[in-house]
Design a protein around this motif. Sequence first.
Motif, PDB file in Angstrom:
ATOM      1  N   SER A   5      -1.621  -3.940  14.223  1.00  0.00           N
ATOM      2  CA  SER A   5      -1.817  -5.186  14.708  1.00  0.00           C
ATOM      3  C   SER A   5      -0.898  -5.629  15.967  1.00  0.00           C
ATOM      4  N   ARG A   6       0.050  -4.920  15.977  1.00  0.00           N
ATOM      5  CA  ARG A   6       1.069  -5.172  16.990  1.00  0.00           C
ATOM      6  C   ARG A   6       0.964  -4.090  18.107  1.00  0.00           C
ATOM      7  N   GLY A   7       0.041  -3.270  17.938  1.00  0.00           N
ATOM      8  CA  GLY A   7      -0.275  -2.291  19.116  1.00  0.00           C
ATOM      9  C   GLY A   7       0.685  -1.112  18.997  1.00  0.00           C
ATOM     10  N   ASN A   8       1.444  -0.909  17.863  1.00  0.00           N
ATOM     11  CA  ASN A   8       2.391   0.078  17.912  1.00  0.00           C
ATOM     12  C   ASN A   8       1.791   1.266  17.018  1.00  0.00           C
ATOM     13  N   LEU A   9       0.906   2.050  17.679  1.00  0.00           N
ATOM     14  CA  LEU A   9       0.099   2.937  16.951  1.00  0.00           C
ATOM     15  C   LEU A   9       0.751   4.075  16.400  1.00  0.00           C
ATOM     16  N   GLU A  10       1.912   4.454  16.741  1.00  0.00           N
ATOM     17  CA  GLU A  10       2.700   5.608  16.388  1.00  0.00           C
ATOM     18  C   GLU A  10       3.266   5.466  15.185  1.00  0.00           C
ATOM     19  N   ARG A  11       3.905   4.091  15.115  1.00  0.00           N
ATOM     20  CA  ARG A  11       4.521   3.811  13.804  1.00  0.00           C
ATOM     21  C   ARG A  11       3.617   3.491  12.876  1.00  0.00           C
ATOM     22  N   ALA A  12       2.336   2.782  12.993  1.00  0.00           N
ATOM     23  CA  ALA A  12       1.157   2.869  12.332  1.00  0.00           C
ATOM     24  C   ALA A  12       0.729   4.048  11.548  1.00  0.00           C
ATOM     25  N   LEU A  13       0.693   4.969  12.511  1.00  0.00           N
ATOM     26  CA  LEU A  13       0.036   6.681  11.977  1.00  0.00           C
ATOM     27  C   LEU A  13       1.206   7.121  11.237  1.00  0.00           C
ATOM     28  N   ALA A  14       2.357   6.915  11.422  1.00  0.00           N
ATOM     29  CA  ALA A  14       3.538   7.614  10.647  1.00  0.00           C
ATOM     30  C   ALA A  14       3.342   6.963   9.028  1.00  0.00           C
ATOM     31  N   ALA A  15       3.047   5.503   8.975  1.00  0.00           N
ATOM     32  CA  ALA A  15       3.240   4.775   7.832  1.00  0.00           C
ATOM     33  C   ALA A  15       1.935   5.531   6.946  1.00  0.00           C
ATOM     34  N   TYR A  16       0.728   5.284   7.662  1.00  0.00           N
ATOM     35  CA  TYR A  16      -0.435   5.707   7.085  1.00  0.00           C
ATOM     36  C   TYR A  16      -0.303   7.161   6.713  1.00  0.00           C
ATOM     37  N   ASP A  17       0.193   8.008   7.566  1.00  0.00           N
ATOM     38  CA  ASP A  17       0.088   9.594   7.154  1.00  0.00           C
ATOM     39  C   ASP A  17       1.167   9.739   5.789  1.00  0.00           C
ATOM     40  N   GLU A  18       2.112   8.931   5.646  1.00  0.00           N
ATOM     41  CA  GLU A  18       3.143   9.149   4.546  1.00  0.00           C
ATOM     42  C   GLU A  18       2.146   8.701   3.304  1.00  0.00           C
ATOM     43  N   SER A  19       1.607   7.208   3.365  1.00  0.00           N
ATOM     44  CA  SER A  19       0.643   7.044   2.347  1.00  0.00           C
ATOM     45  C   SER A  19      -0.282   7.948   2.049  1.00  0.00           C
ATOM     46  N   LEU A  20      -1.134   8.508   2.799  1.00  0.00           N
ATOM     47  CA  LEU A  20      -2.055   9.576   2.603  1.00  0.00           C
ATOM     48  C   LEU A  20      -1.742  10.611   1.772  1.00  0.00           C
ATOM     49  N   SER A  21      -0.444  11.212   2.275  1.00  0.00           N
ATOM     50  CA  SER A  21       0.442  12.356   1.487  1.00  0.00           C
ATOM     51  C   SER A  21       0.576  11.838   0.010  1.00  0.00           C
ATOM     52  N   LEU A  22       0.913  10.830  -0.345  1.00  0.00           N
ATOM     53  CA  LEU A  22       1.397  10.288  -1.519  1.00  0.00           C
ATOM     54  C   LEU A  22      -0.040  10.097  -2.266  1.00  0.00           C
ATOM     55  N   ARG A  23      -1.223   9.745  -1.749  1.00  0.00           N
ATOM     56  CA  ARG A  23      -2.457   9.526  -2.638  1.00  0.00           C
ATOM     57  C   ARG A  23      -2.918  10.958  -2.828  1.00  0.00           C
ATOM     58  N   ARG A  24      -2.908  11.923  -1.962  1.00  0.00           N
ATOM     59  CA  ARG A  24      -3.318  13.339  -2.232  1.00  0.00           C
ATOM     60  C   ARG A  24      -2.524  13.834  -3.370  1.00  0.00           C
ATOM     61  N   ARG A  25      -1.123  13.498  -3.381  1.00  0.00           N
ATOM     62  CA  ARG A  25      -0.405  14.203  -4.423  1.00  0.00           C
ATOM     63  C   ARG A  25      -0.822  13.572  -5.817  1.00  0.00           C
ATOM     64  N   LEU A  26      -1.203  12.181  -5.730  1.00  0.00           N
ATOM     65  CA  LEU A  26      -1.537  11.467  -7.030  1.00  0.00           C
ATOM     66  C   LEU A  26      -2.893  12.260  -7.560  1.00  0.00           C
ATOM     67  N   LEU A  27      -3.853  12.407  -6.698  1.00  0.00           N
ATOM     68  CA  LEU A  27      -5.156  12.818  -7.156  1.00  0.00           C
ATOM     69  C   LEU A  27      -4.935  14.203  -7.548  1.00  0.00           C
ATOM     70  N   ALA A  28      -3.992  14.952  -7.121  1.00  0.00           N
ATOM     71  CA  ALA A  28      -3.645  16.535  -7.699  1.00  0.00           C
ATOM     72  C   ALA A  28      -3.171  16.122  -9.241  1.00  0.00           C
ATOM     73  N   LEU A  29      -2.842  15.149  -9.681  1.00  0.00           N
ATOM     74  CA  LEU A  29      -2.676  14.947 -11.294  1.00  0.00           C
ATOM     75  C   LEU A  29      -3.861  14.525 -11.800  1.00  0.00           C
ATOM     76  N   ASP A  30      -4.885  13.917 -11.132  1.00  0.00           N
ATOM     77  CA  ASP A  30      -5.885  13.431 -12.001  1.00  0.00           C
ATOM     78  C   ASP A  30      -7.129  13.193 -10.720  1.00  0.00           C
ATOM     79  N   SER A  31      -7.906  13.981 -10.507  1.00  0.00           N
ATOM     80  CA  SER A  31      -8.976  14.092  -9.306  1.00  0.00           C
ATOM     81  C   SER A  31     -10.053  13.132  -9.712  1.00  0.00           C
ATOM     82  N   ALA A  32     -10.068  12.385 -10.990  1.00  0.00           N
ATOM     83  CA  ALA A  32     -11.120  11.614 -11.083  1.00  0.00           C
ATOM     84  C   ALA A  32     -10.686  10.351 -11.416  1.00  0.00           C
ATOM     85  N   ARG A  33      -9.560   9.781 -10.902  1.00  0.00           N
ATOM     86  CA  ARG A  33      -9.115   8.509 -11.218  1.00  0.00           C
ATOM     87  C   ARG A  33      -9.792   7.498 -10.312  1.00  0.00           C
TER      88      ARG A  33
END
Length: 596
Positions: A390-418
């Motif tokens: 929202s502040r226009g800082n796309l690089e910092r936004a992408l870094a936060a989103y990428d870390e979040s995505l990595s965590l969520r793929r890690r969780l789905l590796a534990l239970d792919s149907a949740r």
Amino acid sequence: MAERVDPLTKTLRSDEGVLRLAHGLALSERFHFYLLVCETPRVASAALDVLAVEVAAAREEPVRLVRIDPHSAHAALDRPIPFDLLAEQVLARLVSPAPDERAPGVIFVVDASRALTQDDEGWSQLFQRLNEQRNGIAKALAGPLVLVVPGRLEAAFAHGAPDFWSIRSLAVVVDAPPGVKPEAVEPAEERRERLVEPAPERAWSAAEIEAEVAAARVRLAEAPEDESALSSLIVWLGRQVQHEMDRGTLDRALRAAEESLLLERRQAEKHPGRVEWLHDLSLSLDNAGDVYRARGDLERALTAYDESLSLRRRLLALDPARPEWLRNVAVSLDNVGDVHSALGDLERAIMAYDESLSVVRRLLALDSARPEWLRDLSVSLDNVGHVHRSRGNLERALAAYDESLSLRRRLLALDSARPEWLRDLSSSLNNIGNVHRSRGDLERALTAYDESLSVVRRLLALDSARPEWLRDLSVIFDNVGDVHRSRGDLERALTAYDESLSLRRRLLALDPARPEWRHDLAASLSQHAITAEAAGRPADALSFWRAALDELDDLTRRPAPLEAWNTAAATCRAEISRLEESLQPHDARRSDPPPA
């Protein structure tokens, strides 16, 4: 062919203690409490099998044994079972059993036989709560209750639930017979990898919930000082709030949330020092805040969330290292940040989100593999990413989103149907697609949106009418349409926008007064207007702008309208004025000079 009988089960058929317990259960025509002490799950299972057969034979009719094993819903088996899970799986079930579980012939069994020493703290807390709810459980259950524990938890139960202990009809100790080998302890790594599918949550219909709420009100009216009757009503009102929120019927959700909140306040005022009532009050405040926010009443939502946060800080001050209270503070901070963000106060939003992020990282320092804490971290990262974007800082936004995505793929590796983890993955992909689109990288944006779309379709294959998943799908279609329009492919853009528009009209039919959905519909109509004009159809564009303004006018006339609604309405009016002028015949737009 002769039936094959497990040797242990065969031996226990002649065990004196098991037979005495079976005799007592067979004669129980109303609530009675029994204790069964077994050192291993294997012995416990065999003893319960024998009890079911012997009681049915004595009664000369089938026996229904309802076995509650909360460890079956505990995925991280090498971690201590949390008290919150025990309360949800055991206490709530005993206080408010299903209607078909209230027959005198039903035998409830709470099975703690799989508890390890690391689980003792959670079970001890549960025993205290069972003691507090003893009268309510005795009224709720029409038949007997059996608690199955290993020996060390028998002492914990006697200490933590002295009132419950005092009403036991019989306590039986069943040892493994000579010659039966003890069960091997499973290595921690194997326990981590062997996840158990969580027990499916009971699906309550609206009619069932209304009937239970009505029955709970009657019980409370008959015994106004009965805390268990009050707890039962609050539990059912909470279920009603969630059910109505899922259906999108916010007026009914609001009534249930405010009634529950009123009852929680009364109870907390009567017992100002009782931490469990303060905790429960904070949960009711969160429920009320969720309903207010869904209705577009952000100021009231913020008031509820702020009060909940204050209570949770107060509880955390009593025990700063208690994990569940740390997590509750993080959840409250996210809620407060969400409202500040919606109100446009990004400074206060990022302050709340950053504090939440630090609390969750503190939790993960205690246990870096705890799934629910990993998910909490991903949510906090998404929230921080939203503010940076929202502040226009796309690089910092992408870094936060990428870390979040990595965590969520890690969780789905534990239970792919949740389902909730699948939805989280879809959300992360959508966020990353938005940043790529803002940076002009349309190919990477479309790749992310396409994967997000496939995940949501997978969810809707499980439940095609789930409102929040339908809305997710409409948002992704809008984003896909935006990419196609930016690339000049107006036909594909309109196809995507049409899908979104259809979904949003379908949602609004469920609850025509829901502000979020009316704003969504106006956004879809606006996208159609822009695309129609780009395709050389200004008259169609004008119709779409007018339809969008109709939706937004309704929102802006409400008390305390959001600035985003006013801004969108102003945009519609400007576009309508421009198009109306451009579509007038040339002669009609030319002004004649005034007469001399």
